[in-house]
Motif scaffolding. Structure first.
Motif, PDB file in Angstrom:
ATOM      1  N   ASP A 211       0.822  -1.217   0.000  1.00 39.25           N
ATOM      2  CA  ASP A 211       0.000   0.000   0.000  1.00 39.25           C
ATOM      3  C   ASP A 211       0.851   1.260   0.000  1.00 39.25           C
ATOM      4  O   ASP A 211       0.367   2.334  -0.371  1.00 39.25           O
ATOM      5  N   ILE A 212       2.102   1.168   0.443  1.00 45.51           N
ATOM      6  CA  ILE A 212       3.072   2.256   0.240  1.00 45.51           C
ATOM      7  C   ILE A 212       4.133   1.713  -0.709  1.00 45.51           C
ATOM      8  O   ILE A 212       4.886   0.796  -0.358  1.00 45.51           O
ATOM      9  N   TYR A 213       4.213   2.253  -1.904  1.00 43.44           N
ATOM     10  CA  TYR A 213       5.016   1.665  -2.977  1.00 43.44           C
ATOM     11  C   TYR A 213       6.488   1.542  -2.610  1.00 43.44           C
ATOM     12  O   TYR A 213       7.174   0.613  -3.048  1.00 43.44           O
ATOM     13  N   THR A 214       7.004   2.452  -1.804  1.00 43.92           N
ATOM     14  CA  THR A 214       8.424   2.403  -1.434  1.00 43.92           C
ATOM     15  C   THR A 214       8.778   1.119  -0.691  1.00 43.92           C
ATOM     16  O   THR A 214       9.932   0.668  -0.736  1.00 43.92           O
ATOM     17  N   LEU A 215       7.791   0.508  -0.004  1.00 44.66           N
ATOM     18  CA  LEU A 215       8.064  -0.723   0.746  1.00 44.66           C
ATOM     19  C   LEU A 215       8.405  -1.887  -0.169  1.00 44.66           C
ATOM     20  O   LEU A 215       9.060  -2.845   0.257  1.00 44.66           O
ATOM     21  N   ASN A 216       7.966  -1.849  -1.429  1.00 47.66           N
ATOM     22  CA  ASN A 216       8.319  -2.906  -2.371  1.00 47.66           C
ATOM     23  C   ASN A 216       9.819  -2.970  -2.630  1.00 47.66           C
ATOM     24  O   ASN A 216      10.389  -4.053  -2.800  1.00 47.66           O
ATOM     25  N   PHE A 217      10.473  -1.831  -2.652  1.00 51.56           N
ATOM     26  CA  PHE A 217      11.919  -1.798  -2.886  1.00 51.56           C
ATOM     27  C   PHE A 217      12.682  -2.078  -1.599  1.00 51.56           C
ATOM     28  O   PHE A 217      13.781  -2.635  -1.629  1.00 51.56           O
ATOM     29  N   GLN A 218      12.080  -1.735  -0.483  1.00 51.01           N
ATOM     30  CA  GLN A 218      12.715  -1.999   0.797  1.00 51.01           C
ATOM     31  C   GLN A 218      12.705  -3.493   1.123  1.00 51.01           C
ATOM     32  O   GLN A 218      13.658  -4.022   1.691  1.00 51.01           O
ATOM     33  N   ASP A 219      11.630  -4.197   0.742  1.00 49.84           N
ATOM     34  CA  ASP A 219      11.465  -5.607   1.099  1.00 49.84           C
ATOM     35  C   ASP A 219      11.949  -6.573   0.021  1.00 49.84           C
ATOM     36  O   ASP A 219      11.993  -7.776   0.259  1.00 49.84           O
ATOM     37  N   SER A 220      12.265  -6.083  -1.167  1.00 52.31           N
ATOM     38  CA  SER A 220      12.606  -6.972  -2.277  1.00 52.31           C
ATOM     39  C   SER A 220      14.070  -6.818  -2.675  1.00 52.31           C
ATOM     40  O   SER A 220      14.491  -5.755  -3.140  1.00 52.31           O
ATOM     41  N   CYS A 221      14.823  -7.886  -2.494  1.00 54.82           N
ATOM     42  CA  CYS A 221      16.214  -7.865  -2.956  1.00 54.82           C
ATOM     43  C   CYS A 221      16.294  -8.005  -4.466  1.00 54.82           C
ATOM     44  O   CYS A 221      17.334  -7.710  -5.064  1.00 54.82           O
ATOM     45  N   GLU A 222      15.213  -8.480  -5.093  1.00 55.76           N
ATOM     46  CA  GLU A 222      15.196  -8.582  -6.550  1.00 55.76           C
ATOM     47  C   GLU A 222      15.160  -7.197  -7.186  1.00 55.76           C
ATOM     48  O   GLU A 222      15.737  -6.979  -8.247  1.00 55.76           O
ATOM     49  N   ALA A 223      14.465  -6.253  -6.542  1.00 52.68           N
ATOM     50  CA  ALA A 223      14.383  -4.899  -7.096  1.00 52.68           C
ATOM     51  C   ALA A 223      15.734  -4.204  -7.000  1.00 52.68           C
ATOM     52  O   ALA A 223      16.178  -3.565  -7.946  1.00 52.68           O
ATOM     53  N   THR A 224      16.393  -4.319  -5.851  1.00 50.87           N
ATOM     54  CA  THR A 224      17.735  -3.760  -5.681  1.00 50.87           C
ATOM     55  C   THR A 224      18.387  -4.409  -4.470  1.00 50.87           C
ATOM     56  O   THR A 224      17.733  -4.644  -3.454  1.00 50.87           O
ATOM     57  N   ASP A 225      19.677  -4.720  -4.602  1.00 50.62           N
ATOM     58  CA  ASP A 225      20.413  -5.285  -3.472  1.00 50.62           C
ATOM     59  C   ASP A 225      21.377  -4.258  -2.875  1.00 50.62           C
ATOM     60  O   ASP A 225      22.210  -4.588  -2.039  1.00 50.62           O
ATOM     61  N   VAL A 226      21.223  -2.992  -3.298  1.00 50.17           N
ATOM     62  CA  VAL A 226      22.051  -1.913  -2.761  1.00 50.17           C
ATOM     63  C   VAL A 226      21.421  -1.435  -1.455  1.00 50.17           C
ATOM     64  O   VAL A 226      20.291  -0.934  -1.442  1.00 50.17           O
ATOM     65  N   VAL A 227      22.134  -1.594  -0.354  1.00 49.16           N
ATOM     66  CA  VAL A 227      21.594  -1.281   0.969  1.00 49.16           C
ATOM     67  C   VAL A 227      21.205   0.196   1.078  1.00 49.16           C
ATOM     68  O   VAL A 227      20.147   0.533   1.629  1.00 49.16           O
ATOM     69  N   PHE A 228      22.029   1.086   0.535  1.00 48.93           N
ATOM     70  CA  PHE A 228      21.746   2.517   0.634  1.00 48.93           C
ATOM     71  C   PHE A 228      20.421   2.863  -0.038  1.00 48.93           C
ATOM     72  O   PHE A 228      19.602   3.618   0.511  1.00 48.93           O
ATOM     73  N   LEU A 229      20.184   2.294  -1.246  1.00 52.78           N
ATOM     74  CA  LEU A 229      18.942   2.591  -1.956  1.00 52.78           C
ATOM     75  C   LEU A 229      17.734   2.073  -1.185  1.00 52.78           C
ATOM     76  O   LEU A 229      16.684   2.730  -1.139  1.00 52.78           O
ATOM     77  N   ARG A 230      17.858   0.926  -0.574  1.00 56.99           N
ATOM     78  CA  ARG A 230      16.735   0.354   0.177  1.00 56.99           C
ATOM     79  C   ARG A 230      16.434   1.193   1.413  1.00 56.99           C
ATOM     80  O   ARG A 230      15.276   1.409   1.765  1.00 56.99           O
ATOM     81  N   TYR A 231      17.470   1.665   2.090  1.00 54.12           N
ATOM     82  CA  TYR A 231      17.255   2.553   3.234  1.00 54.12           C
ATOM     83  C   TYR A 231      16.659   3.890   2.792  1.00 54.12           C
ATOM     84  O   TYR A 231      15.741   4.428   3.433  1.00 54.12           O
ATOM     85  N   PHE A 232      17.179   4.425   1.698  1.00 54.40           N
ATOM     86  CA  PHE A 232      16.719   5.730   1.225  1.00 54.40           C
ATOM     87  C   PHE A 232      15.240   5.674   0.853  1.00 54.40           C
ATOM     88  O   PHE A 232      14.450   6.541   1.266  1.00 54.40           O
ATOM     89  N   LEU A 233      14.837   4.674   0.070  1.00 50.08           N
ATOM     90  CA  LEU A 233      13.433   4.562  -0.344  1.00 50.08           C
ATOM     91  C   LEU A 233      12.533   4.211   0.838  1.00 50.08           C
ATOM     92  O   LEU A 233      11.384   4.661   0.909  1.00 50.08           O
ATOM     93  N   GLY A 234      13.067   3.415   1.773  1.00 48.97           N
ATOM     94  CA  GLY A 234      12.268   3.071   2.942  1.00 48.97           C
ATOM     95  C   GLY A 234      11.999   4.268   3.842  1.00 48.97           C
ATOM     96  O   GLY A 234      10.923   4.388   4.433  1.00 48.97           O
ATOM     97  N   LEU A 235      12.966   5.163   3.933  1.00 50.87           N
ATOM     98  CA  LEU A 235      12.828   6.338   4.798  1.00 50.87           C
ATOM     99  C   LEU A 235      12.253   7.549   4.071  1.00 50.87           C
ATOM    100  O   LEU A 235      11.982   8.573   4.717  1.00 50.87           O
ATOM    101  N   PHE A 236      12.087   7.454   2.761  1.00 51.79           N
ATOM    102  CA  PHE A 236      11.576   8.576   1.987  1.00 51.79           C
ATOM    103  C   PHE A 236      10.238   9.114   2.513  1.00 51.79           C
ATOM    104  O   PHE A 236      10.096  10.332   2.721  1.00 51.79           O
ATOM    105  N   PRO A 237       9.223   8.248   2.780  1.00 54.29           N
ATOM    106  CA  PRO A 237       7.972   8.784   3.336  1.00 54.29           C
ATOM    107  C   PRO A 237       8.155   9.430   4.702  1.00 54.29           C
ATOM    108  O   PRO A 237       7.431  10.365   5.049  1.00 54.29           O
ATOM    109  N   VAL A 238       9.108   8.923   5.480  1.00 54.63           N
ATOM    110  CA  VAL A 238       9.337   9.458   6.823  1.00 54.63           C
ATOM    111  C   VAL A 238       9.774  10.917   6.740  1.00 54.63           C
ATOM    112  O   VAL A 238       9.255  11.787   7.455  1.00 54.63           O
ATOM    113  N   PHE A 239      10.727  11.218   5.866  1.00 54.60           N
ATOM    114  CA  PHE A 239      11.252  12.579   5.750  1.00 54.60           C
ATOM    115  C   PHE A 239      10.204  13.539   5.196  1.00 54.60           C
ATOM    116  O   PHE A 239       9.974  14.628   5.740  1.00 54.60           O
ATOM    117  N   THR A 240       9.565  13.153   4.098  1.00 60.53           N
ATOM    118  CA  THR A 240       8.657  14.074   3.406  1.00 60.53           C
ATOM    119  C   THR A 240       7.346  14.267   4.163  1.00 60.53           C
ATOM    120  O   THR A 240       6.830  15.388   4.254  1.00 60.53           O
TER     121      THR A 240
END
Length: 521
Positions: free
Chosen positions: A361-390
């Protein structure tokens, strides 16, 4: 003041917000083809009502200018009357434009100021009845009248409602706005803790095991469920953000720039990563075929789409500072066309990359929970925290706005003590959305219900009725010819567009309500 290009960018940033994060899930469950069609229709209707708001703003500016001119004339008239004899001293200060005395009641009589507000007092509504039509008093549609309709003063939607609506209309307006803001805050209050919970309960590095799942799944080894951890973060969010509701917090220019840059980076990153995942799936022989149409998903898509195209309540403050306003409707058309393409791109890449069943239901969680989308830790943290900041930066501002609207709605029965009033209304603004977020963290449902009901009122009903009453009120003062030749009039000027908007709203809300009832039973 800023350029037209800057105005386009500001409006784009206003519209593309939290709703865009809930859109992929709604598109996946409604079917990609029907979603594109409905997005196009709802985007077009939102554009139409935005032009209604601009036309209403133009007429409100004209009323404001006429009001100031008549105030100046009234002051001069009073000075002359003071030098005149007793007969003229006893005459009414209100005169018609043909020079004859008016038998109407005084401009600021208690009855007129109570029933027909203009900001705090409706002078213009009372005066409008004293004016004859422009065609009768010889007022031609010349440069002077055209200048009256120029948009130079920021008159917010609430002020326009005070000017053009009667008492019942103003109450309905404030109720609709307040319900929408309550839903908005509930979405914000649920989105931030949910993003933090998923980071805390999931393995960001692809080497560990993820504990993501249902709300009842175990998060930490000491027995805390995911819902427990969500509520812990919600409590921290409440303690951190709620105190700002009791102060006059405003979003600074630099904070706006910061969140805008974050938003663009995050959305572009998600689109690129989704395209790469689609390509990766094809290479691995993994085929994802989302449904073309699913009628059961349409009501929720309607609510999310309305929420995603919402901007009408903030249009006056964004449009007024634009230097060149000659092509406002064309600029808005480009904005809406760009936003539609953007939503279609992010929605299509999402459903074909993850499939409807995997979309969160929050699209950013798909990249945070899926290693298939990206295995770069920084990107997963950034997208996961994006709703928090904004979202966290917007929560105090929306809370203050809601508090001010509650104060305006209950002004007749508000506490006499300023200190008590300063505590009561912010508390009423904070507690209900936080309580709703404690009960549920289903962002899709919160966005769907908020957009379907209160959102439809703010986006369709209020602008349609506002422009209808603005034209009627402006015609009393300037004449119908001036209203028709207003340079800022909507391209959809014919009255049947207004009726079509109201009928569309009733039909859609009936369909959504019936569907919710059938699904529940």
């Amino acid at each position: 003041m800023y350029s037209s290009a800057a105005g386009v960018a500001y409006i784009f940033n206003l519209i593309v917000g939290t709703g865009a994060l809930a859109l992929p899930n709604a598109i996946g469950h409604a079917g990609w083809l029907i979603s594109i069609i409905l997005l196009f229709v709802l985007g077009t209707l939102s554009y139409i009502t935005t032009t209604f708001v601009i036309e209403s703003l133009s007429i409100a500016n004209a009323c404001y200018r006429r009001d100031k001119k008549d105030d100046n004339n009234l002051v001069v008239g009073r000075v002359v009357n003071n030098l005149d004899d007793d007969h003229y001293r006893s005459a009414s200060p209100v005169t018609r434009r043909d020079g004859k005395s008016s038998d109407k009641s005084p401009l600021l009589s208690p009855s007129s100021s109570h029933d027909n507000g203009y900001y705090n007092n409706s002078k213009m509504r009372g005066r409008g009845r004293n004016y004859q039509s422009a065609s009768h008093v010889g007022v031609s549609i010349n440069g002077a009248v055209e200048e009256d309709f120029e948009i130079s003063k920021n008159i917010e939607m609430g002020e326009m409602a005070m000017l053009f609506f009667n008492k019942a209309g103003r109450v309905c307006f404030y109720i609709c706005i307040i319900v929408y803001l309550y839903g908005d805050l509930a979405i914000y209050a649920a989105a931030v803790p949910k993003s933090l919970r998923d980071i805390a309960c999931s393995s960001i590095s692809c080497n560990g095991t993820s504990s993501s799942g249902s709300n009842e799944g175990i998060c930490w080894s000491n027995g805390f469920t995911r819902m427990d951890v969500y509520r812990i973060f919600l409590g921290v969010f409440t303690v951190t953000m709620a105190p700002f509701a009791y102060f006059n917090v405003q979003k600074t220019k630099y904070l706006q720039y910061f969140t805008t840059v974050l938003r663009w980076i995050a959305f572009i990153m998600m689109i690129v990563l989704a395209i790469l995942l689609i390509s990766k799936n094809k290479r691995n022989g993994k085929s994802i075929t989302p449904p073309i149409a699913n009628v059961s998903g349409i009501p929720n898509l309607f609510g999310v789409s309305v929420y995603s195209f919402m901007c009408q309540h903030s249009i006056p403050s964004l449009v007024t500072p634009i230097k060149n306003k000659n092509n406002l409707t064309r600029l808005l058309f480009y904005d809406y066309a760009l936003i539609f393409l953007f939503y279609a791109l992010i929605g299509m890449t999402a459903v074909f990359a993850f499939g409807p069943d995997e979309l969160q239901d929050i699209y950013t969680l798909n990249f945070q929970d899926s290693c298939e989308a990206t295995d770069v830790v920084f990107l997963r943290y950034f997208l996961g925290l994006f709703p928090v900041f904004t979202i966290s930066t917007n929560f105090p501002i929306i809370t203050v706005t809601l508090s001010n609207n509650l104060k305006a709605l209950f002004s007749s029965c508000s506490p006499s003590s300023p200190l008590l009033s300063r505590i009561l209304f912010p508390t009423l603004a904070v507690v209900p959305p936080i309580a709703a977020a404690f009960v549920t963290n289903d962002i899709t449902s919160l966005v769907g219900y908020t957009g379907s009901y209160a959102g439809a009122g703010v986006q369709y009903v209020i602008p349609a009725l506002l422009v209808l009453m603005a034209r009627r009120h402006g015609s009393e003062i300037y004449g119908e010819t001036a209203i028709r030749q207003n340079v800022h009039k909507s391209p959809f000027f014919r009255k049947w567009w207004i009726y079509l908007m109201l009928i569309w709203t009733v039909v859609c809300l009936s369909f959504v309500t019936v569907n919710h009832v059938l699904v529940r039973h």
